[in-house]
Enzyme design. Structure first.
Site, mmCIF file in Angstrom:
data_model
loop_
_atom_site.group_PDB
_atom_site.id
_atom_site.type_symbol
_atom_site.label_atom_id
_atom_site.label_comp_id
_atom_site.label_asym_id
_atom_site.label_seq_id
_atom_site.Cartn_x
_atom_site.Cartn_y
_atom_site.Cartn_z
ATOM 1 C CG ASP A 88 -1.709 1.194 1.456
ATOM 2 O OD1 ASP A 88 -2.560 1.195 2.365
ATOM 3 O OD2 ASP A 88 -1.511 2.166 0.692
ATOM 4 C CB ILE A 89 1.615 3.783 -2.598
ATOM 5 C CG1 ILE A 89 2.853 4.601 -2.974
ATOM 6 C CG2 ILE A 89 0.342 4.632 -2.660
ATOM 7 C CD1 ILE A 89 2.912 5.007 -4.426
ATOM 8 C CG ASN B 216 -9.040 13.747 -10.920
ATOM 9 O OD1 ASN B 216 -8.932 14.964 -10.768
ATOM 10 N ND2 ASN B 216 -9.639 12.972 -10.038
ATOM 11 N N GLY C 267 -9.613 4.950 -6.196
ATOM 12 C CA GLY C 267 -8.314 4.263 -6.342
ATOM 13 C C GLY C 267 -7.230 4.779 -5.412
ATOM 14 C CG ASP D 137 -6.651 11.050 -6.490
ATOM 15 O OD1 ASP D 137 -7.328 11.613 -7.376
ATOM 16 O OD2 ASP D 137 -6.016 11.665 -5.621
ATOM 17 C CB VAL E 72 -10.141 4.539 -12.719
ATOM 18 C CG1 VAL E 72 -11.115 5.475 -13.411
ATOM 19 C CG2 VAL E 72 -10.713 4.033 -11.412
#
Ligand code: APR
Length: 171
Positions: free
Chosen positions: A9-10, A23, A31, A33, A119
């Site tokens: 998990d970043i 975006n 996601g 983001d 996505v």
């Protein structure tokens, strides 16, 4: 620069900077983001609101707030539209501009998610080659020492490991 392909998990990465697959509004989303905004806290959105958005393939930097990482680089990757609308070049730009900003800030370690392959539906088989190539070809004479590709699932992990092995075999 060394490239490490890992699963995880970043938002948990203890690196100088993590990259967000954002975006163009830079105002959050789903996601990775969404995960980054949730983990960093609402101050991140407040800073993002001052940035005036970001064009696809470009990148902007904010503080990391509640994240272990000091900084976050937000880059909107391209949405896949069949491959004939400059998507590969735009994805390359997202990685290259993120690396450039990180180097300019004197970062030594950076963590990437698999930009655009969720996505935005960029085919994993193409995205992995573009990202691994861009990272490995980034100039050596910068502060950057290690890049992590943080895969969220085993399928993505395998794809990046394969691409990394293939490219390293050409070294
Ligand atoms: N850590 C690491 N990787 C993650 C995490 C996480 N916590 N959460 C999701 N991912 C992975 C996804 O599994 C995928 O492999 O990040 C990769 C990118 O997927 P998305 O987050 O869907 O990003 P992208 O395809 O670039 O689409 C961007 O989605 O979330 C919205 O606001 C975002 O509109 C933008 C679009």
């Amino acid at each position: 620069m060394k490239l490490e392909i890992i699963q995880g998990d970043i938002t948990k990465m203890e690196v100088d900077v993590i990259v967000n697959a954002a975006n163009c509004t830079l105002l959050g989303g789903g996601g990775v983001d969404g995960a980054i905004h949730r983990a960093a806290g609402k101050e991140l959105l407040a800073e993002c609101m001052t940035l005036g958005g970001c064009r696809t393939g470009e990148a902007k930097m904010t503080r990391g707030y509640k994240l272990p990482a000091k900084w976050i680089i937000h880059t909107p990757g391209p949405r896949w539209r069949g491959g004939k609308h400059g998507e590969p070049e735009l994805l390359r730009n997202s990685y290259a501009n993120s690396l450039r900003l990180a180097a300019e800030a004197g970062c030594r370690t950076i963590a990437f998610p698999s930009i655009s392959t969720g996505v935005y539906r960029f085919p994993l088989a193409d995205a992995e080659k573009i990202s691994v190539e861009t990272i490995l070809n980034f100039p050596e004479n910068t502060s950057l020492e290690t890049a992590y590709m943080v895969c969220f699932d085993p399928v993505t992990l395998q794809a990046y490991e394969d691409a990394h092995m293939t490219l390293k075999s050409f070294e």
